[in-house]
Motif scaffolding. Structure first.
Motif, PDB file in Angstrom:
ATOM      1  N   UNK A   1     -96.191  54.899-114.662  1.00  0.00           N
ATOM      2  CA  UNK A   1     -95.914  54.752-116.097  1.00  0.00           C
ATOM      3  C   UNK A   1     -96.543  55.891-116.903  1.00  0.00           C
ATOM      4  N   UNK A   2     -97.685  56.370-116.441  1.00  0.00           N
ATOM      5  CA  UNK A   2     -98.294  57.526-117.118  1.00  0.00           C
ATOM      6  C   UNK A   2     -97.359  58.731-117.036  1.00  0.00           C
ATOM      7  N   UNK A   3     -96.812  58.974-115.848  1.00  0.00           N
ATOM      8  CA  UNK A   3     -95.877  60.100-115.672  1.00  0.00           C
ATOM      9  C   UNK A   3     -94.632  59.910-116.542  1.00  0.00           C
ATOM     10  N   UNK A   4     -94.273  58.650-116.788  1.00  0.00           N
ATOM     11  CA  UNK A   4     -93.115  58.338-117.635  1.00  0.00           C
ATOM     12  C   UNK A   4     -93.473  58.337-119.118  1.00  0.00           C
ATOM     13  N   UNK A   5     -94.715  58.669-119.385  1.00  0.00           N
ATOM     14  CA  UNK A   5     -95.259  58.675-120.754  1.00  0.00           C
ATOM     15  C   UNK A   5     -95.202  57.305-121.431  1.00  0.00           C
ATOM     16  N   UNK A   6     -95.263  56.227-120.610  1.00  0.00           N
ATOM     17  CA  UNK A   6     -95.373  54.884-121.191  1.00  0.00           C
ATOM     18  C   UNK A   6     -96.851  54.489-121.110  1.00  0.00           C
ATOM     19  N   UNK A   7     -97.614  55.062-122.041  1.00  0.00           N
ATOM     20  CA  UNK A   7     -99.069  54.969-121.914  1.00  0.00           C
ATOM     21  C   UNK A   7     -99.611  53.539-121.993  1.00  0.00           C
ATOM     22  N   UNK A   8     -98.982  52.701-122.830  1.00  0.00           N
ATOM     23  CA  UNK A   8     -99.495  51.330-122.970  1.00  0.00           C
ATOM     24  C   UNK A   8     -99.382  50.550-121.661  1.00  0.00           C
ATOM     25  N   UNK A   9     -98.204  50.654-121.054  1.00  0.00           N
ATOM     26  CA  UNK A   9     -98.010  49.920-119.788  1.00  0.00           C
ATOM     27  C   UNK A   9     -98.948  50.516-118.714  1.00  0.00           C
ATOM     28  N   UNK A  10     -99.046  51.839-118.722  1.00  0.00           N
ATOM     29  CA  UNK A  10     -99.908  52.503-117.744  1.00  0.00           C
ATOM     30  C   UNK A  10    -101.343  51.977-117.874  1.00  0.00           C
ATOM     31  N   UNK A  11    -101.793  51.843-119.121  1.00  0.00           N
ATOM     32  CA  UNK A  11    -103.161  51.390-119.372  1.00  0.00           C
ATOM     33  C   UNK A  11    -103.336  49.937-118.922  1.00  0.00           C
ATOM     34  N   UNK A  12    -102.333  49.132-119.217  1.00  0.00           N
ATOM     35  CA  UNK A  12    -102.399  47.718-118.838  1.00  0.00           C
ATOM     36  C   UNK A  12    -102.587  47.564-117.314  1.00  0.00           C
ATOM     37  N   UNK A  13    -101.773  48.299-116.557  1.00  0.00           N
ATOM     38  CA  UNK A  13    -101.907  48.234-115.096  1.00  0.00           C
ATOM     39  C   UNK A  13    -103.280  48.756-114.648  1.00  0.00           C
ATOM     40  N   UNK A  14    -103.700  49.848-115.278  1.00  0.00           N
ATOM     41  CA  UNK A  14    -104.987  50.456-114.894  1.00  0.00           C
ATOM     42  C   UNK A  14    -106.129  49.480-115.134  1.00  0.00           C
ATOM     43  N   UNK A  15    -106.136  48.873-116.328  1.00  0.00           N
ATOM     44  CA  UNK A  15    -107.232  47.953-116.653  1.00  0.00           C
ATOM     45  C   UNK A  15    -107.193  46.729-115.754  1.00  0.00           C
ATOM     46  N   UNK A  16    -105.994  46.264-115.470  1.00  0.00           N
ATOM     47  CA  UNK A  16    -105.907  45.087-114.610  1.00  0.00           C
ATOM     48  C   UNK A  16    -106.414  45.427-113.199  1.00  0.00           C
ATOM     49  N   UNK A  17    -106.201  46.681-112.781  1.00  0.00           N
ATOM     50  CA  UNK A  17    -106.703  47.081-111.457  1.00  0.00           C
ATOM     51  C   UNK A  17    -108.225  47.085-111.401  1.00  0.00           C
TER      52      UNK A  17
END
Ligand code: GTP
Length: 566
Positions: free
Chosen positions: A259-275
């Motif tokens: 999602x980061x590569x897709x520039x969808x930063x919010x979703x990317x962050x959500x997955x990262x924090x959940x990890x």
């Protein structure tokens, strides 16, 4: 039906002889721990009647029981002893296998590597297929985990040829595909991939199958994040079902990167924090390092530099701990190998000594004396190497300091820095990796010397090095290249990350509490950063460009970081 009735007597009938009890305990140890325990107790009760061989087997099983019932320290002690004294080669080998398992789980690589050479030699003589395949698996795992993928591949390949199906065939394929992936040997990777997944699925090893598939996701991330997300979607449910935290963290991180590569930063962050939720404070593994580097990238892209810095700090400290574990292991391995070599040389010299004495005693007496002297020297080196091996990294650095390290601060002197930096730059150039260089010089250092004296100046130099060292990875080359001038080469590091690290160091230097020196004064440094993107891979050019940036930082008022740009 036939296979069912085959098992009935074994389960139902109590084995009578001690030999049978030991045999059954051995068979059940990994599958039915309670029954195994019971049998072992019975053997223990009749321990007075055991033959020497049975007693040895019992000692191994007892150590195994300790290892898997939480008494690790005692298990390690008993197994270490058995590795040394067991008469049966099989018991010795099995003890070493269990010992290595425990040491790998506790990430004690300096111990693991001490035994690896011996383990490799022993596995060559082992006829029991399961034991040998287990050993090949351990060897592949250890070398892959310490990023020596060429050697990891060698053992994984051996294991794959040795095991046609079942769990060891699956382990072999996973290690093989891991090394091919990390070595970027994509042709062979693509040829083996389907077979790897199929072998692990057939062997009912879903965790390994999903690890293998994560490599394909990683590759897709580089070229097509959307396709990576589709693949993740098709795998994720099974990943969750394994309940294996390391794997779940890895997959969530892969989602986050996609999602980061897709520039969808919010979703990317959500997955990262959940990890991050599944991680314990002292956990370190590949997935965790990847996760923190992703969270850092996300916050940087969000413009949230303070958070980015925090993640970067966690990343640097975890990376350092990870590299230190590996370095300690490799050092132990090299010293163990060097010991063997020194011993062999000594034997060769002694042989020569005897030959010479018997042939031409008079003529060669002088030479023989020299040889004996050499033997003595080698003996002393052997002793020193052994002592150093026990003392670990600190002992080694003391030994090397004489020629290569700066006496005052303990880091590389200019000469050693140049050599190490060139090796690192060559490596990065050959492997098409980025590299950055940070140069920094203390501000108004002459005034500190003039006002408070040279000894306080020396204290400040040591304090600066001690502070900055905390932020460096093990692979970074840090050197004192002038009186109050320092340089760091950062292999694999993009220029923007180096700038961030320079910022961290600058901030930390400015925060040094100088009252410890007996005087109160302020300390700061000016930084220049260059990188292979603009300056190439020649040390001279990187230094010149970092110097020019540092000069700008000084000119702009000091205590700041400047980056070289063309
Ligand atoms: N205490 C101590 N001082 C050193 C050492 N090596 C160099 N120096 C001193 O470092 C000082 C460097 O001074 P300059 O080159 O004028 O630079 P500066 O005062 O830091 O000023 P700027 O770099 O322009 O901010 C000199 O006084 C050197 O004597 C050392 O090993 N110990």
């Amino acid at each position: 039906m036939a296979s069912l009735s085959f098992f009935i007597p074994a389960l139902g009938k109590e084995p009578e002889s001690i030999e049978d009890k030991i045999q059954l305990a051995e068979e059940l140890k990994a599958t039915d721990f309670n029954r195994f325990n019971e049998l072992l107790k019975q053997v223990e009760d009749s321990s007075v009647n055991l033959t020497a061989e049975q007693h040895e087997q019992f000692r191994f099983l007892d150590a195994y029981r300790l290892a898997y019932s939480g008494s690790q320290t005692q298990a390690v002690a008993n197994l270490t002893e058995l590795v040394k004294v067991a008469k049966s080669e099989k018991v010795q080998f099995k003890s070493l296998s269990v010992l290595l398992n425990i040491l790998i789980i506790s990430r004690d690589y300096s111990e693991v590597f001490q035994y690896l050479e011996q383990y490799d030699q022993m596995q060559k003589n082992i006829t029991d297929k399961d034991l040998r395949q287990h050993a090949l698996g351990i060897l592949a795992l250890v070398f892959n985990q310490t990023s020596q993928f060429d050697i990891g591949y060698f053992y994984a390949n051996k294991l794959s040829s040795d095991a046609v199906d079942g769990k060891y065939a699956c382990f072999g394929m996973q290690f093989k595909l891991e090394s091919l992936h990390r070595l970027k040997k994509y042709d062979e990777f693509d040829q083996e991939f389907d077979a790897g997944v199929a072998t692990c699925e057939a062997a009912k090893q879903p965790i390994y199958s999903k690890i293998i598939q994560s490599y394909r996701v990683e590759r897709l991330l580089e070229v097509d994040p959307n396709q990576a997300i589709s693949l993740l979607n098709s795998l994720y449910q099974d990943v969750e079902q394994t309940s294996y935290n390391v794997l779940i963290t890895l997959y969530k991180t892969l989602y986050s990167i996609a999602y980061l590569r897709n520039e969808q930063l919010d979703v990317a962050k959500e997955y990262g924090l959940s990890a991050t939720k599944n991680i314990k404070e002292d956990d370190i593994n590949y997935a965790i390092l990847l996760l923190y580097s992703t969270l850092y990238e996300i916050e940087k892209a969000n413009g949230n530099f303070e958070k980015a810095l925090t993640y970067h700090e966690v990343l640097v400290s975890k990376q350092k701990a990870y590299d230190d574990e590996k370095a300690a292991g490799l050092l132990a391995y090299n010293i163990a190998k060097a010991n063997v070599e020194v011993k062999n040389q000594r034997i060769a010299l002694l042989d020569k000594d005897n030959e010479l004495l018997s042939l031409q005693k008079d003529l060669y007496e002088k030479e023989a004396r020299q040889n004996r002297l050499l033997v003595l020297i080698l003996g002393a080196i052997l002793l020193l190497a052994t002592v150093l091996a026990y003392r670990g990294l600190t002992g080694r650095s003391r030994f090397k300091k004489i020629a290569e390290y700066d006496q005052l601060t303990g880091i590389s002197n200019r000469y050693h820095f140049n050599n190490q930096a060139k090796i690192a730059l060559d490596y990065c150039e050959t492997n098409a990796k980025p590299v950055a260089l940070i140069l920094f010089d203390l501000d108004y250092f002459k005034d500190i010397n003039d006002t408070h004296g040279h000894a306080v100046g020396d204290w400040a130099l040591r304090a600066v090095v001690k502070t900055c060292r905390n932020f460096m990875r093990n692979n970074d080359v840090f050197g004192r290249i002038g009186g109050e001038e320092f340089a760091v080469v950062l292999p694999g590091c993009q220029t923007d990350k180096a700038v961030l690290l320079a910022e961290i160091c600058r901030d930390a230097i400015a925060g040094i509490d100088t009252t410890e020196s007996g005087k109160h004064f302020s300390l700061s440094a000016s930084f220049g950063v260059s990188g292979s993107d603009n300056s190439g891979y020649q040390l001279k050019q990187l230094l010149a460009d970092a110097d020019s940036a540092m000069y700008s930082a000084k000119a702009a008022g000091r205590n700041q970081v400047a980056t070289f740009s063309e």
